[in-house]
Design a protein around this motif. Structure first.
Motif, PDB file in Angstrom:
ATOM      1  N   ASP A  60     -51.950   1.528  21.904  1.00  0.00           N
ATOM      2  CA  ASP A  60     -51.562   1.763  20.511  1.00  0.00           C
ATOM      3  C   ASP A  60     -52.589   2.671  19.844  1.00  0.00           C
ATOM      4  OD1 ASP A  60     -50.416   1.665  17.992  1.00  0.00           O
ATOM      5  OD2 ASP A  60     -51.277  -0.285  17.487  1.00  0.00           O
ATOM      6  N   TYR A  63     -55.861   1.183  18.649  1.00  0.00           N
ATOM      7  CA  TYR A  63     -55.798  -0.101  17.942  1.00  0.00           C
ATOM      8  C   TYR A  63     -55.644  -1.267  18.924  1.00  0.00           C
ATOM      9  CZ  TYR A  63     -55.956   2.172  13.449  1.00  0.00           C
ATOM     10  OH  TYR A  63     -56.382   2.893  12.361  1.00  0.00           O
ATOM     11  N   HIS A 103     -56.262  -8.416  16.467  1.00  0.00           N
ATOM     12  CA  HIS A 103     -55.930  -8.440  17.902  1.00  0.00           C
ATOM     13  C   HIS A 103     -56.917  -7.586  18.668  1.00  0.00           C
ATOM     14  CE1 HIS A 103     -53.578  -5.444  15.591  1.00  0.00           C
ATOM     15  NE2 HIS A 103     -54.081  -4.605  16.481  1.00  0.00           N
ATOM     16  N   PHE A 140     -43.671  -4.069  16.171  1.00  0.00           N
ATOM     17  CA  PHE A 140     -43.246  -2.853  16.880  1.00  0.00           C
ATOM     18  C   PHE A 140     -41.869  -3.020  17.537  1.00  0.00           C
ATOM     19  CE2 PHE A 140     -47.881  -1.409  17.823  1.00  0.00           C
ATOM     20  CZ  PHE A 140     -47.952  -0.822  16.578  1.00  0.00           C
ATOM     21  N   PHE A 158     -48.198  -7.152  17.532  1.00  0.00           N
ATOM     22  CA  PHE A 158     -47.901  -5.742  17.796  1.00  0.00           C
ATOM     23  C   PHE A 158     -47.471  -5.620  19.265  1.00  0.00           C
ATOM     24  CE2 PHE A 158     -50.426  -5.943  13.976  1.00  0.00           C
ATOM     25  CZ  PHE A 158     -49.749  -5.089  13.129  1.00  0.00           C
ATOM     26  N   GLN A 162     -51.743  -6.041  22.932  1.00  0.00           N
ATOM     27  CA  GLN A 162     -52.596  -6.354  21.784  1.00  0.00           C
ATOM     28  C   GLN A 162     -52.527  -7.852  21.436  1.00  0.00           C
ATOM     29  OE1 GLN A 162     -50.437  -3.152  19.652  1.00  0.00           O
ATOM     30  NE2 GLN A 162     -52.423  -2.569  18.823  1.00  0.00           N
ATOM     31  N   ARG A 192     -63.052  -0.012   7.519  1.00  0.00           N
ATOM     32  CA  ARG A 192     -61.637  -0.119   7.180  1.00  0.00           C
ATOM     33  C   ARG A 192     -61.087  -1.273   8.007  1.00  0.00           C
ATOM     34  NH1 ARG A 192     -56.637   0.223  10.261  1.00  0.00           N
ATOM     35  NH2 ARG A 192     -55.019   1.139   8.947  1.00  0.00           N
ATOM     36  N   ASP A 194     -58.262  -3.269   9.688  1.00  0.00           N
ATOM     37  CA  ASP A 194     -56.889  -3.093  10.159  1.00  0.00           C
ATOM     38  C   ASP A 194     -56.053  -4.353   9.950  1.00  0.00           C
ATOM     39  OD1 ASP A 194     -54.992  -1.383  11.787  1.00  0.00           O
ATOM     40  OD2 ASP A 194     -54.993  -3.217  12.973  1.00  0.00           O
ATOM     41  N   SER A 195     -54.812  -4.171   9.568  1.00  0.00           N
ATOM     42  CA  SER A 195     -53.841  -5.279   9.447  1.00  0.00           C
ATOM     43  C   SER A 195     -54.477  -6.493   8.767  1.00  0.00           C
ATOM     44  CB  SER A 195     -53.344  -5.692  10.838  1.00  0.00           C
ATOM     45  OG  SER A 195     -52.858  -4.578  11.531  1.00  0.00           O
ATOM     46  N   GLU A 239     -56.577  -2.686   4.807  1.00  0.00           N
ATOM     47  CA  GLU A 239     -55.205  -2.238   5.022  1.00  0.00           C
ATOM     48  C   GLU A 239     -54.307  -3.425   4.676  1.00  0.00           C
ATOM     49  OE1 GLU A 239     -51.902  -0.579   8.145  1.00  0.00           O
ATOM     50  OE2 GLU A 239     -53.385  -2.037   8.796  1.00  0.00           O
ATOM     51  N   HIS A 300     -52.027   8.065   9.467  1.00  0.00           N
ATOM     52  CA  HIS A 300     -51.553   8.255  10.842  1.00  0.00           C
ATOM     53  C   HIS A 300     -50.342   7.391  11.185  1.00  0.00           C
ATOM     54  CE1 HIS A 300     -53.915   4.674  10.726  1.00  0.00           C
ATOM     55  NE2 HIS A 300     -53.491   4.336  11.936  1.00  0.00           N
ATOM     56  N   ASP A 301     -49.819   6.635  10.217  1.00  0.00           N
ATOM     57  CA  ASP A 301     -48.672   5.757  10.480  1.00  0.00           C
ATOM     58  C   ASP A 301     -47.391   6.217   9.789  1.00  0.00           C
ATOM     59  OD1 ASP A 301     -50.160   3.918  12.019  1.00  0.00           O
ATOM     60  OD2 ASP A 301     -50.796   2.819  10.231  1.00  0.00           O
ATOM     61  N   ARG A 386     -44.636   7.343  15.477  1.00  0.00           N
ATOM     62  CA  ARG A 386     -45.674   7.982  14.674  1.00  0.00           C
ATOM     63  C   ARG A 386     -46.380   9.170  15.320  1.00  0.00           C
ATOM     64  NH1 ARG A 386     -48.635   2.369  14.290  1.00  0.00           N
ATOM     65  NH2 ARG A 386     -48.042   2.565  16.469  1.00  0.00           N
ATOM     66  N   ARG A 390     -49.400  12.876  14.368  1.00  0.00           N
ATOM     67  CA  ARG A 390     -50.663  12.769  15.116  1.00  0.00           C
ATOM     68  C   ARG A 390     -50.901  13.959  16.034  1.00  0.00           C
ATOM     69  NH1 ARG A 390     -50.081   6.332  16.826  1.00  0.00           N
ATOM     70  NH2 ARG A 390     -50.178   5.544  14.682  1.00  0.00           N
TER      71      ARG A 390
HETATM   72  C1  NOJ Z   1     -52.274  -0.490  11.407  1.00  0.00           C
HETATM   73  C2  NOJ Z   1     -52.704   0.790  12.034  1.00  0.00           C
HETATM   74  O1  NOJ Z   1     -52.878   1.753  11.032  1.00  0.00           O
HETATM   75  C3  NOJ Z   1     -51.657   1.160  13.036  1.00  0.00           C
HETATM   76  O2  NOJ Z   1     -51.836   2.445  13.524  1.00  0.00           O
HETATM   77  C4  NOJ Z   1     -51.666   0.122  14.133  1.00  0.00           C
HETATM   78  O3  NOJ Z   1     -50.618   0.381  15.040  1.00  0.00           O
HETATM   79  C5  NOJ Z   1     -51.487  -1.300  13.582  1.00  0.00           C
HETATM   80  N1  NOJ Z   1     -52.289  -1.530  12.411  1.00  0.00           N
HETATM   81  C6  NOJ Z   1     -51.875  -2.325  14.612  1.00  0.00           C
HETATM   82  O4  NOJ Z   1     -53.252  -2.306  14.841  1.00  0.00           O
END
Ligand code: NOJ
Ligand code: CA
Length: 510
Positions: A60, A63, A103, A140, A158, A162, A192, A194-195, A239, A300-301, A386, A390
């Motif tokens: 991923d 990630y 994760h 996902f 995810f 993960q 930052r 994540d999730s 996030e 990036h998402d 996505r 990228r």
């Molecule tokens: C948010 C991240 O920005 C994304 O790119 C990622 O796939 C998910 N969290 C899972 O880590």
């Protein structure tokens, strides 16, 4: 910079795989990033945020972290990362990295240990292993539980690569405290997260969304904040995707995170009433907490902003990504320029996703077999995902790889990007790059942290002033509007018509 540099910072998001390739293997890396640091200093940003740079099988895009205390070998080494931090600091650029606490990768030492140790072991308690799968779905696509050879199932919100950590286990808390210290000790200025809202799980309530915003998640960030306070001036950016502003705000209480991404603004359609509402709500949520808002147009998402704003429906929705929906790119480009001046004029911090300053559109025609995003296979090849935002950056020259490196980039670049290279735009006074650079220079002295005062305007126009006396006007209507009295036009996103501001154009006045 003052202690509160982050309150009004312009933060540039680097997606390392796609920024610049230093060794010719077609994949961006730290050597490439270091060689382009002067570009970022020249652009005038205050900080960079790098998406994960850790060893990762890239299930991923990084990630899926296999080791939180090292660097992905295709990106470089820990020593190079330390050099990068020092070099950025010398240029006055702060460094923010990504930490992924929900994760890890299935290749991480802990997960491998858990697989080997078997059911009932302490090693399995660091993750969510069960004898029976639950019915949660992966974000996902597909189920969120995967079976291992001994029959047990593990949770992954995810991709299956993960596995989710078990945040009821004190060992997990300890591990992440150590990881934070590891990077703060190396000079990293911010993290930052994540999730950030999904770490804690409630399996028993029968809620299909029983992982979102569970109350105990706040204890995690209170612990992190206490740790950060032992250092000088280190920050957290969450996030946190929530439509509910009240729940969102809880993450920004003074003993939790410093800031969080404003996804409400990102998802907002190009519409005066909707944008005004989003801005007002944002200010109303943040001011009582003393937390600075952030303004985000892309990352990036999500589909690139030039493409999004060129579509009939200009809003963004993760659940309905609108991949491949046709866009009027000229219109989207014009609106993106105006949106950039809006975002940079608003009080608080602003995020710029790499390539946004070049006006790159989404790449919609990546052949299926080259796509890397797990969303593509996990949606049964129905959601391209996505990769289109990228694609490796075009730096110079007339054809791919456009100075990205010497090898073939890991995702193909459109031929038409010859007009969008940083080199081509650097000398062009009308380019997106020049707009960003000029705006960031003005912003340094006159904008950033603070508040705004709305000015009287017709409903189709956003008009406000800042403490420095700078007035920002954005015309989202279909007719040109008259400029208010002013001494100078500092910057406009497109040509003015005499004393009038055309449709889809923004202006900064003093
Ligand atoms: C948010 C991240 O920005 C994304 O790119 C990622 O796939 C998910 N969290 C899972 O880590
Ligand atoms: Ca490389």
């Amino acid at each position: 910079m003052p202690e509160t540099w982050w309150r009004g910072a312009a933060i540039y998001q680097v997606y390392p795989r796609s920024f610049a390739d230093g060794n010719g293997d077609g994949i961006g890396d730290l050597a490439g990033l270091r060689s382009r640091l002067p570009y970022l200093a020249d652009l005038g940003v205050n900080a960079v945020w790098l998406t994960p740079w850790y060893p990762s099988p890239m299930a991923d895009g990084g990630y899926d972290v296999a080791d939180y205390r090292d660097i992905e070998p295709t990106f470089g080494t820990l020593e190079e990362a330390e050099k990068f931090i020092a070099e950025a600091h010398e240029l006055g650029i702060k460094v923010i990295i990504d930490v992924v606490p929900n994760h890890s990768s299935d290749r991480s030492a802990w997960f491998q240990e858990a697989l080997a140790a078997g059911p009932g072991s302490a090693a399995r308690q660091r993750f969510w292993f069960r004898d029976e799968p639950g019915d949660w779905k992966s974000i996902f696509g597909g189920p969120a539980w995967t079976q291992v050879p001994d029959g047990q199932w593990y949770l992954h919100l995810f991709a299956p690569e993960q596995p989710d950590f078990n945040w009821t286990n004190p060992e997990v808390h300890q591990e992440f405290h150590d990881v934070l210290r590891f990077w703060f000790d190396r000079g990293v200025d911010g993290i930052r997260i994540d999730s950030a809202a999904v770490l804690v799980k409630d399996f028993d309530g029968g809620d299909p969304d029983g992982y979102t915003d569970q109350p105990e998640v706040h204890d995690v960030y209170r612990g992190w904040r206490r740790l950060a306070e032992e250092y000088d001036d280190r920050i957290f950016i969450g996030e946190v995707w929530f439509p509910d502003q009240e729940r969102f705000a809880r993450y920004l209480r003074p003993d939790e995170m410093h800031t969080a991404f404003n996804f409400d603004f990102l998802a907002c359609p190009w519409d005066a009433a909707a944008l005004r509402h989003s801005i007002q709500e944002t200010m109303a949520t943040h001011i009582p907490l003393g937390a600075p808002p952030t303004w985000v147009l892309s990352n990036h998402d999500v589909a690139r902003v030039v493409t999004r704003y060129g579509r009939e429906d200009t809003s963004w929705d993760h659940g309905a990504r609108r991949d491949g929906v046709p866009a009027d790119l000229e219109l989207g480009y014009r609106r993106s320029r105006a949106a950039a001046l809006l975002a940079m004029a608003l009080p608080g911090g602003v995020y710029i996703y790499q390539g946004e300053e070049l006006g790159l559109p989404e790449v919609d025609d990546i052949p299926g077999e080259l796509r890397q995003d797990p969303m593509w296979p996990r949606s049964g090849y129905t959601i391209p995902g996505r990769d289109g935002c990228r694609v490796p950056l075009p730096w110079s020259g007339g054809e791919p790889p456009f100075g990205f490196g010497t090898g073939e980039p890991w995702l193909p670049q459109p031929e038409a990007w010859n007009k969008l290279t940083a080199e081509a735009q650097a000398q062009d006074l009308g380019s997106m790059l020049t707009l960003y650079k000029t705006a960031l220079a003005i912003r340094r002295d006159r904008l950033g942290d603070g508040t705004l005062t709305w000015l009287d305007s017709t409903p189709e126009v956003l008009a406000f002033t800042r403490e420095s006396g700078l007035t920002c006007l954005v015309n989202l209507g279909s007719e040109p509007v008259r400029l208010p009295p002013h001494e100078t036009v500092l910057l406009a996103s497109g040509p003015l018509e005499g004393e009038e501001l055309p449709t889809d154009t923004a202006v900064w006045l003093a």
